[in-house]
Scaffold this motif. Structure first.
Motif, short mmCIF file in Angstrom:
data_model
loop_
_atom_site.label_atom_id
_atom_site.label_comp_id
_atom_site.label_asym_id
_atom_site.label_seq_id
_atom_site.Cartn_x
_atom_site.Cartn_y
_atom_site.Cartn_z
N ARG A 144 -0.55 -10.73 1.78
CA ARG A 144 -0.56 -12.16 2.30
C ARG A 144 -1.24 -13.01 1.22
O ARG A 144 -2.21 -13.63 1.59
N GLY A 145 -0.99 -12.83 0.05
CA GLY A 145 -1.15 -14.00 -1.30
C GLY A 145 -2.66 -13.44 -1.76
O GLY A 145 -2.87 -14.07 -2.78
N ALA A 146 -3.13 -12.36 -1.20
CA ALA A 146 -4.38 -11.77 -1.99
C ALA A 146 -4.22 -10.66 -2.85
O ALA A 146 -3.14 -9.79 -2.54
N ARG A 147 -4.95 -10.59 -4.04
CA ARG A 147 -4.77 -9.59 -4.99
C ARG A 147 -5.39 -8.17 -3.97
O ARG A 147 -6.54 -8.43 -3.74
N CYS A 148 -4.66 -7.01 -3.85
CA CYS A 148 -5.21 -5.85 -3.34
C CYS A 148 -5.38 -4.74 -4.36
O CYS A 148 -4.37 -4.59 -5.21
N ARG A 149 -6.10 -3.71 -3.99
CA ARG A 149 -6.08 -2.42 -4.95
C ARG A 149 -6.48 -1.21 -3.72
O ARG A 149 -7.33 -1.36 -3.30
N ASP A 150 -5.49 -0.13 -4.15
CA ASP A 150 -6.17 0.99 -3.57
C ASP A 150 -7.12 1.60 -4.49
O ASP A 150 -6.91 1.69 -5.72
N PHE A 151 -7.97 2.55 -4.04
CA PHE A 151 -8.88 3.09 -5.12
C PHE A 151 -9.28 4.72 -4.57
O PHE A 151 -9.07 5.01 -3.26
N ARG A 152 -9.94 5.27 -5.51
CA ARG A 152 -10.53 6.63 -5.15
C ARG A 152 -11.99 6.61 -5.73
O ARG A 152 -12.22 6.09 -6.72
N LEU A 153 -12.80 7.07 -4.74
CA LEU A 153 -14.40 7.03 -5.02
C LEU A 153 -14.67 8.38 -4.95
O LEU A 153 -14.71 9.06 -3.98
N GLU A 154 -15.17 9.14 -6.04
CA GLU A 154 -16.00 10.24 -6.27
C GLU A 154 -17.35 10.13 -6.44
O GLU A 154 -17.59 9.52 -7.21
N VAL A 155 -18.43 10.75 -5.69
CA VAL A 155 -19.64 10.78 -5.76
C VAL A 155 -20.32 12.22 -5.55
O VAL A 155 -19.96 13.11 -5.05
N THR A 156 -21.35 12.34 -6.39
CA THR A 156 -22.09 13.23 -6.20
C THR A 156 -23.50 13.03 -6.27
O THR A 156 -24.24 12.12 -6.94
N VAL A 157 -24.11 13.37 -4.81
CA VAL A 157 -25.34 13.15 -4.36
C VAL A 157 -26.00 14.40 -4.39
O VAL A 157 -25.94 15.26 -3.76
N GLY A 158 -27.11 14.42 -5.44
CA GLY A 158 -27.87 15.71 -5.48
C GLY A 158 -26.88 16.84 -6.24
O GLY A 158 -26.16 16.51 -7.24
N GLU A 159 -26.48 17.62 -5.24
CA GLU A 159 -25.77 18.92 -5.79
C GLU A 159 -24.33 18.70 -5.00
O GLU A 159 -23.37 19.36 -5.23
N ARG A 160 -24.24 17.90 -4.21
CA ARG A 160 -23.27 17.72 -3.26
C ARG A 160 -22.00 16.68 -3.53
O ARG A 160 -22.44 15.24 -3.39
N PRO A 161 -20.99 17.24 -4.04
CA PRO A 161 -19.95 15.95 -4.23
C PRO A 161 -19.05 15.63 -2.95
O PRO A 161 -19.14 16.44 -2.09
N ASP A 162 -18.56 14.66 -2.93
CA ASP A 162 -17.80 13.99 -1.94
C ASP A 162 -16.67 12.78 -2.27
O ASP A 162 -16.99 12.48 -3.71
N SER A 163 -15.67 12.84 -2.01
CA SER A 163 -14.83 11.92 -2.26
C SER A 163 -14.07 11.06 -1.13
O SER A 163 -14.16 11.57 -0.08
N ILE A 164 -13.62 9.74 -1.27
CA ILE A 164 -13.02 9.20 -0.43
C ILE A 164 -11.99 8.15 -1.05
O ILE A 164 -12.09 7.70 -2.24
N GLY A 165 -11.01 7.65 -0.29
CA GLY A 165 -9.88 6.75 -0.88
C GLY A 165 -10.04 5.42 0.24
O GLY A 165 -10.80 5.44 1.38
#
Length: 98
Positions: free
Chosen positions: A62-83
């Protein structure tokens, strides 16, 4: 700045809850300037959490610039990811869709 919440996309996700304002600025910078597939990595000085943010696909919605992404995080010893997806608003901020 990156606005909106990833929490709705992944309830209970460490990645969805880990970002503070500094991390959101890093992510917004990656959305603005990094080519698709290029990862941006940083460590939050306050929390010690580490992040890898990768824009994966650019598109117009709808006329806006958009982007898909992947986020990977490590909090302490705990890894996680989300899109997710974010679109640039008229004020220049990136808003998470979804």
């Amino acid at each position: 700045m990156l606005t909106g919440s990833l929490a709705g996309a992944a309830p209970g996700s460490v990645a969805a809850r880990a970002m503070d304002d500094s991390d959101r600025r890093h992510a917004a910078s990656a959305l603005e300037a990094s080519p698709d597939g290029q990862a941006s990595a940083w460590r939050n000085r306050e929390t010690g959490d580490s992040f890898v943010f990768t824009p994966t696909r650019s598109f117009d919605q709808r006329g806006a610039r958009c982007r898909d992404f992947r986020l990977e995080v490590t909090v302490g010893e705990r890894p996680d990811s989300i899109g997710g997806s974010a679109c640039r608003q008229a004020d220049g901020a990136w808003r998470i869709s979804g």
